[in-house]
Enzyme design. Structure first.
Site, PDB file in Angstrom:
ATOM      1  N   LEU A 219       0.872  -1.196   0.000  1.00 41.20           N
ATOM      2  CA  LEU A 219       0.000   0.000   0.000  1.00 41.20           C
ATOM      3  C   LEU A 219       0.895   1.228   0.000  1.00 41.20           C
ATOM      4  CD1 LEU A 219      -2.493  -0.961   2.878  1.00 41.20           C
ATOM      5  CD2 LEU A 219      -3.032  -0.936   0.439  1.00 41.20           C
ATOM      6  N   HIS A 220       0.712   2.121  -0.955  1.00 41.94           N
ATOM      7  CA  HIS A 220       1.544   3.331  -0.923  1.00 41.94           C
ATOM      8  C   HIS A 220       0.859   4.569  -1.494  1.00 41.94           C
ATOM      9  CE1 HIS A 220       2.081   2.350  -5.157  1.00 41.94           C
ATOM     10  NE2 HIS A 220       2.543   3.556  -5.342  1.00 41.94           N
TER      11      HIS A 220
END
Ligand code: UD1
Length: 380
Positions: A219-220
């Site tokens: 997740l970024h």
């Protein structure tokens, strides 16, 4: 006897997903005697784990030039790249610029080349999320509008470009260079057991992963990680999932920074989750291939899981890569933690989508690009 002309082709890279895309393109260009490729790195990503390790593993030649622009706001990054790149083109003008993907480096280089009337080829053109809160969507729209050659990965991209009144003569369906890289590297993918050891996974985790399998999480995106409330809710959902399926979670510097700044580490305490720094391509590939499922907000991972036949849950409200949903193993679940839990349950109980490989995701996209580039330059 006159020697045939040799054309100078500059390639721009800046951020991690660019490296995976440029590797086969540089190889295909370098194999053509009529082309002289030059690699320019903007320096958008600079940490070893985000940058140099990809050059090593993917056999990308060292950049001829590094603009070393580093981090900043979207505008700062774009502007710094433009200011640093213009003198490079003025000193040595390429016959064509190749840009890949949708990062700030992609747009900045396209703008500079366009203003100097250098033709631009965009690899991975035509993808649209229709969500302008994503900096990448703005980058895609502007880059495509200015590019002379538009190389597309899936049919939706042709439809999108056609609706934007782009001349079909500029568009070529070549397939997916990210999948070229995947094909080229699969035999060298690093076994999960080795990666688990390197990232310090506890013995209990490794045993549980052996028995139950594991999930791979990344997740970024700012939309998921920049708001502590949203990020906290997602981490809570991951902790819940880990009760059924151990998770390995290599965290982008942005994500790691946000978790620390918001004091959210405690949410992962006691959960069957191994966090790690960003992983190299061959380590991530080895984990993805072996995973029972993948949870991500990455663009590239949606495509890689489709190519690998591994079920993927995408934590976003939209995707610019609909072939991964219509044909592949991807499911868009939005950002509601309850939907994520339901998606995981569906995969663990029923196995998830089987999917098929999209058209021309066959490992030969870069060859098609080199063909089209040569034909364009000879005509010009
Ligand atoms: C960029 C791309 C995104 C892509 C992602 C992959 C844009 C608009 N976004 O996002 O499309 O999915 O790369 O990784 O171009 N940082 C480091 N070390 C690095 C690079 C970044 O610590 O080597 C940190 C910095 O604190 C920086 C932050 O990460 O401020 C974000 O980096 P940035 O390049 O702005 O965007 P990404 O989130 O990486």
């Amino acid at each position: 006897m006159t020697t045939p002309p040799r054309f100078k082709v500059d390639c721009i890279v800046g951020a991690r997903p660019n490296f995976v895309k440029i590797a086969p393109v540089m190889r295909a260009l370098a194999a053509r005697p009529g082309l002289v490729p030059r690699l320019i790195h903007t320096g958008q990503h600079y940490d070893f784990v985000m940058n140099a390790v990809f050059f090593e593993e993917l056999g990308i030649p060292a950049p001829d030039i590094n603009l070393e622009v580093g981090s900043g706001t979207n505008t700062q990054q774009t502007a710094r790249i433009m200011l640093a790149l213009e003198p490079v083109f003025l000193a040595s003008r390429p016959d064509l610029l190749i840009v890949v993907g949708d990062v700030n480096s992609t747009l900045a280089a396209t703008l500079v080349a366009s203003k100097l009337l250098i033709p631009v080829a965009h690899v991975e053109a035509g993808l649209r999320s229709r969500d302008r809160t994503m900096p990448e969507e703005v980058n895609r729209l502007a880059t495509d509008c200015l590019s002379d050659l538009l190389f597309v990965t899936e049919r939706s991209a042709i439809d999108n470009l056609t609706k934007e009144n782009i001349d079909p003569a500029r568009i070529t369906f070549v397939g997916n260079v990210m999948i070229d890289t995947l094909h080229a590297c699969l035999a060298r993918a690093i076994a999960p057991a080795r990666t688990f050891g390197e990232i310090g996974a506890a013995e209990g985790f490794v045993k549980a992963a052996d028995a139950k399998g594991f999930g791979f999480v990344t997740l970024h995106r700012p939309s998921n990680v920049d708001d502590p409330v949203k990020l906290g809710a997602l981490l809570g959902a991951l902790a819940e999932i880990s009760k059924r399926l151990p998770l390995v979670f290599p965290a982008h510097p942005r994500t790691r920074g946000m978790i620390a700044a918001a004091g959210l580490d405690a949410l992962l305490d006691g959960a069957d989750i191994v966090t790690a720094p960003p992983l190299s391509y061959l380590r991530a590939l080895g984990l993805m291939r072996a995973a029972r499922l993948v949870v991500t907000d990455s663009g590239g991972i949606q495509e890689e899981t489709t190519a690998l036949g591994v079920p993927c849950l995408t934590v976003r409200e939209n995707t610019e890569r609909p072939a991964t949903i219509d044909e592949g193993t991807n499911t868009l679940i939005g950002t509601d933690p309850a939907a994520l839990l339901a998606g995981v349950d569906e995969i663990l109980t029923r196995g998830g989508k089987a999917g098929r490989i999209p058209h021309l995701w066959d490992g030969r996209a870069a060859e098609r690009i080199a063909d089209a580039v040569e034909a364009f330059l000879r005509r010009a």
